[in-house]
Design an enzyme around this catalytic site. Structure first.
Site, PDB file in Angstrom:
ATOM      1  N   HIS A  28       0.801  -1.058   0.015  1.00 36.31           N
ATOM      2  CA  HIS A  28      -0.017   0.068   0.027  1.00 36.31           C
ATOM      3  C   HIS A  28       0.847   1.243   0.175  1.00 36.31           C
ATOM      4  O   HIS A  28       0.437   2.306  -0.341  1.00 36.31           O
ATOM      5  CB  HIS A  28      -0.927  -0.132   1.206  1.00 36.31           C
ATOM      6  N   ARG A  29       2.100   1.149   0.401  1.00 39.91           N
ATOM      7  CA  ARG A  29       3.117   2.157   0.519  1.00 39.91           C
ATOM      8  C   ARG A  29       4.408   1.493  -0.131  1.00 39.91           C
ATOM      9  O   ARG A  29       4.634   0.325   0.147  1.00 39.91           O
ATOM     10  CB  ARG A  29       3.427   2.643   1.714  1.00 39.91           C
TER      11      ARG A  29
ATOM     12  N   LYS B 216       9.654  -2.705   2.681  1.00 38.49           N
ATOM     13  CA  LYS B 216      10.920  -2.628   3.562  1.00 38.49           C
ATOM     14  C   LYS B 216      11.283  -3.611   4.549  1.00 38.49           C
ATOM     15  O   LYS B 216      10.009  -3.897   5.257  1.00 38.49           O
ATOM     16  CB  LYS B 216      10.893  -1.235   4.112  1.00 38.49           C
TER      17      LYS B 216
ATOM     18  N   LYS C 128       4.941  -2.457  11.855  1.00 40.32           N
ATOM     19  CA  LYS C 128       5.949  -1.567  12.489  1.00 40.32           C
ATOM     20  C   LYS C 128       6.018  -0.294  11.816  1.00 40.32           C
ATOM     21  O   LYS C 128       6.173   0.674  12.137  1.00 40.32           O
ATOM     22  CB  LYS C 128       7.206  -2.379  12.240  1.00 40.32           C
TER      23      LYS C 128
ATOM     24  N   ASP D  81       5.018   5.914  11.465  1.00 36.84           N
ATOM     25  CA  ASP D  81       4.940   6.672  10.441  1.00 36.84           C
ATOM     26  C   ASP D  81       6.082   6.706   9.384  1.00 36.84           C
ATOM     27  O   ASP D  81       6.496   7.784   8.958  1.00 36.84           O
ATOM     28  CB  ASP D  81       4.806   8.225  10.851  1.00 36.84           C
TER      29      ASP D  81
ATOM     30  N   LYS E 129      10.275  -8.815   3.777  1.00 37.81           N
ATOM     31  CA  LYS E 129      11.380  -9.404   4.777  1.00 37.81           C
ATOM     32  C   LYS E 129      12.044 -10.523   3.847  1.00 37.81           C
ATOM     33  O   LYS E 129      11.223 -11.197   2.964  1.00 37.81           O
ATOM     34  CB  LYS E 129      10.807 -10.080   6.031  1.00 37.81           C
TER      35      LYS E 129
HETATM   36  P1  NAD Z   1      22.466 -10.716  15.424  1.00 35.27           P
HETATM   37  O1  NAD Z   1      22.819 -11.857  14.616  1.00 35.27           O
HETATM   38  O2  NAD Z   1      23.245  -9.600  15.548  1.00 35.27           O
HETATM   39  O3  NAD Z   1      22.302 -11.222  17.058  1.00 35.27           O
HETATM   40  C1  NAD Z   1      21.780 -12.348  17.396  1.00 35.27           C
HETATM   41  C2  NAD Z   1      22.265 -12.999  18.577  1.00 35.27           C
HETATM   42  O4  NAD Z   1      21.575 -13.487  19.580  1.00 35.27           O
HETATM   43  C3  NAD Z   1      23.683 -13.445  18.745  1.00 35.27           C
HETATM   44  O5  NAD Z   1      24.640 -12.899  19.338  1.00 35.27           O
HETATM   45  C4  NAD Z   1      23.290 -14.830  18.738  1.00 35.27           C
HETATM   46  O6  NAD Z   1      24.361 -15.481  19.229  1.00 35.27           O
HETATM   47  C5  NAD Z   1      22.167 -14.633  19.867  1.00 35.27           C
HETATM   48  N1  NAD Z   1      21.371 -15.921  19.888  1.00 35.27           N
HETATM   49  C6  NAD Z   1      20.962 -16.954  18.881  1.00 35.27           C
HETATM   50  N2  NAD Z   1      20.385 -17.829  19.600  1.00 35.27           N
HETATM   51  C7  NAD Z   1      20.148 -17.751  20.709  1.00 35.27           C
HETATM   52  C8  NAD Z   1      19.357 -18.468  21.686  1.00 35.27           C
HETATM   53  N3  NAD Z   1      18.724 -19.357  21.628  1.00 35.27           N
HETATM   54  N4  NAD Z   1      19.671 -17.805  22.949  1.00 35.27           N
HETATM   55  C9  NAD Z   1      20.471 -16.570  23.322  1.00 35.27           C
HETATM   56  N5  NAD Z   1      21.126 -15.917  22.350  1.00 35.27           N
HETATM   57  C10 NAD Z   1      20.973 -16.694  21.187  1.00 35.27           C
HETATM   58  O7  NAD Z   1      21.010 -10.346  15.141  1.00 35.27           O
HETATM   59  P2  NAD Z   1      20.214  -8.762  15.376  1.00 35.27           P
HETATM   60  O8  NAD Z   1      20.507  -7.942  14.397  1.00 35.27           O
HETATM   61  O9  NAD Z   1      20.904  -8.488  16.805  1.00 35.27           O
HETATM   62  O10 NAD Z   1      18.904  -9.324  15.638  1.00 35.27           O
HETATM   63  C11 NAD Z   1      18.294  -9.840  16.848  1.00 35.27           C
HETATM   64  C12 NAD Z   1      16.677  -9.765  16.887  1.00 35.27           C
HETATM   65  O11 NAD Z   1      16.451  -8.331  16.626  1.00 35.27           O
HETATM   66  C13 NAD Z   1      16.158 -10.553  15.693  1.00 35.27           C
HETATM   67  O12 NAD Z   1      14.747 -11.000  15.992  1.00 35.27           O
HETATM   68  C14 NAD Z   1      15.645  -9.387  14.534  1.00 35.27           C
HETATM   69  O13 NAD Z   1      15.000  -9.824  13.809  1.00 35.27           O
HETATM   70  C15 NAD Z   1      15.522  -8.201  15.337  1.00 35.27           C
HETATM   71  N6  NAD Z   1      15.641  -7.096  14.853  1.00 35.27           N
HETATM   72  C16 NAD Z   1      16.791  -6.637  14.321  1.00 35.27           C
HETATM   73  C17 NAD Z   1      17.141  -5.285  13.725  1.00 35.27           C
HETATM   74  C18 NAD Z   1      18.284  -4.910  13.291  1.00 35.27           C
HETATM   75  O14 NAD Z   1      18.551  -3.664  12.866  1.00 35.27           O
HETATM   76  N7  NAD Z   1      19.551  -5.774  13.278  1.00 35.27           N
HETATM   77  C19 NAD Z   1      16.031  -4.529  13.437  1.00 35.27           C
HETATM   78  C20 NAD Z   1      14.815  -4.839  14.124  1.00 35.27           C
HETATM   79  C21 NAD Z   1      14.677  -6.203  14.828  1.00 35.27           C
END
Ligand code: NAD
Length: 473
Positions: free
Chosen positions: A67-68, A72, A96, A101, A108
């Site tokens: 829709h937008r 992302k 999100k 906004d 994904k």
């Molecule tokens: P990342 O890969 O940098 O870090 C994930 C960490 O979790 C790693 O250090 C890994 O060893 C640890 N891990 C994996 N399985 C585990 C377990 N069972 N128990 C404990 N630790 C465990 O990933 P990230 O970018 O930090 O993303 C983490 C979460 O945040 C994800 O759900 C991701 O979708 C969400 N997220 C990330 C971003 C971003 O900008 N990177 C943005 C929004 C949401």
């Protein structure tokens, strides 16, 4: 061993949470279904020659809403990736973007791979090949679908994606905007690496500005001295731990990683731990805290704030009853299953939901995309002008009062904002306003009793408005 309790899949769990909010929005069933459904999913399988042998890789990109545009969402590299998870994560991106906004649809992607099994050069070839598949099939471009980092990917992969796209479309003047989360010297923006952790911090700060919300979580006062357990010490977990402990006086009493957990009631020094991991690639043998081999059990440790920042489905029907945190902040996507969410709501545990809590990443990605399509760094035009106005202001103050302005005050009023200042200011503003909007839905909408449902109600209303304005065709 007892059988595992059967729970809905990640995608079903997200949809059940959305359904709970849909009934409060009173949208007609057709519109509700249109918002919930995933617009398109691409699955690709492609060969790459690794160490003389051909390996076939599987990847996905889901565009949940258009829709937008562009839509992302991050790309993750994980050995457990699957289509259900990608669709769930794409749906979360739609809600999100709406709550903060950011004028994008939700998407994904994932590649089924254990990145630790490949060296840098091999990962580069695989990433470039995956990019080619996504571009050729219309799932990657600055105007339609823009990835970002997620689990297992970072600036390095984003730079390869940007370069691969540029080679396919050298005549696209906006080619650098085809992906965000790039290194700053390659079209990225200051503050993107830490943006998700920074956004979590700003969200928690806003929660603590609402004393009635703090009281409802059986806490009082400010963030200073509150105890906090964090699961996951990757990009998001490390930054949120660092900012909360160094800037807000929060005591990080446990860090849970995949190889166990570190516990210290006095607080873990986050930079020391980070250095230890850089040197040893494990949290084990860190001298500044005790070690517990069963990391998952530490999720149940008594604390003020529990921050799951690793992966989905970590708090489930198996352990929800035993969670002892007063506030849970979902820095990860989908760390609490639908069933666990219901248990925690009944227990009175307050949850700041993922769609709001970790929106800092996409917010700063939006700033990066704007920087890329406008081809200019934020602050470039006005920084020196602001500094000049500051000097004029300081001289005027001295003239009017006859007193000298102190060097500290002078340096603060004569400093023009640079890109990082502007990014932080924009992110802080975004997180504050979105919290207030979510809070408004909790106060004003009948049948809304928790922040997650409130967040969905607020974002669904915006998406519905945008769909209904344009119409369905
Ligand atoms: P990342 O890969 O940098 O870090 C994930 C960490 O979790 C790693 O250090 C890994 O060893 C640890 N891990 C994996 N399985 C585990 C377990 N069972 N128990 C404990 N630790 C465990 O990933 P990230 O970018 O930090 O993303 C983490 C979460 O945040 C994800 O759900 C991701 O979708 C969400 N997220 C990330 C971003 C971003 O900008 N990177 C943005 C929004 C949401």
């Amino acid at each position: 061993m007892a059988d595992k309790i059967k729970e809905p899949s990640f995608r079903e769990s997200v949809n059940l949470m959305v359904d709970r909010a849909m009934s409060a929005t009173k949208l007609d069933e057709g519109t509700a279904n249109a918002i919930k459904s995933c617009n398109s999913v691409l699955q690709v399988q492609f060969p790459v020659k690794i160490r003389g042998k051909v390996e076939v890789f599987t990847g996905w990109r889901a565009a949940h809403s258009t829709h937008r545009l562009p839509c992302k969402g991050g790309i993750r590299y994980a050995p457990y990736a699957n289509q259900d998870e990608v669709e769930a994560l794409a749906a979360l991106m739609t809600y999100k973007c709406a709550i903060v906004d950011v004028p994008f649809g939700g998407s994904k992607g994932a590649l089924l791979i254990d990145p630790s099994l490949y060296d840098r050069d091999e990962l580069e070839v695989i990433t470039r090949r995956f990019t080619t598949e996504l571009v050729r099939k219309g799932f990657l471009s600055p105007s339609t679908n823009v990835p970002a980092p997620d689990v297992g990917t970072g600036q390095r992969e984003m730079a390869w994606i940007a370069d691969a796209y540029k080679h396919l479309h050298p005549d696209d003047i906006n080619h650098i905007a085809c992906v965000t989360g790039k290194p700053v010297h390659h079209g990225g923006i200051q503050g993107r690496v830490e943006a998700t952790g920074r956004g979590v911090q700003y969200g928690i700060r806003e929660f603590f500005r609402h004393s009635e919300d703090v009281n409802s979580a059986n806490m009082s006062g400010t963030l200073d001295g509150k105890t906090c357990v964090i699961q996951g010490f990757g990009n998001v977990g490390y930054h949120v731990a660092k900012f909360l402990s160094e800037e807000d006086g929060v005591i990080i009493t446990a860090i849970i990683e995949r190889d166990g957990a570190l516990i210290s009631d006095e607080g873990i020094n986050i930079e020391d731990l980070h250095q230890h991991i850089v040197e040893h690639s494990t949290i084990k043998n860190f001298p500044g805290a005790g070690f517990e081999g069963n990391g998952n059990a530490v999720l149940e440790k008594d604390c003020d704030i529990l921050i799951p920042a690793a992966l989905e489905s970590q708090i489930t029907l198996e352990n929800a009853d035993r969670i002892n945190a007063r506030l849970i902040v979902e820095a990860a996507n989908g760390p609490i299953t639908f069933g666990a969410d219901e248990v925690l709501n009944k227990k009175g545990t307050i949850i700041i939901p993922d769609t709001y809590a970790n929106a800092g990443g996409v917010t700063v990605s939006y700033f990066e995309w704007i920087r890329n399509i406008s081809h200019i760094r934020f602050g470039r035009m006005q920084k020196r002008h602001d500094e000049m106005r500051g000097h004029q202001m300081a001289s005027m103050l001295e003239e009017v009062t006859g007193a000298k302005v102190s060097p500290l005050l002078k340096s603060s009023i004569t400093r023009g904002a640079d890109e990082l200042d502007l990014v932080r200011s924009g992110l802080d503003d975004t997180m504050r306003l979105a919290y207030q909007e979510m809070r408004g839905a909790l106060d004003n909408e009948a049948g809304v009793h928790d922040l997650r449902t409130a967040c969905y109600v607020a974002s669904i209303s915006k998406i519905a408005r945008s769909c209904l304005d344009v119409g369905v065709y």
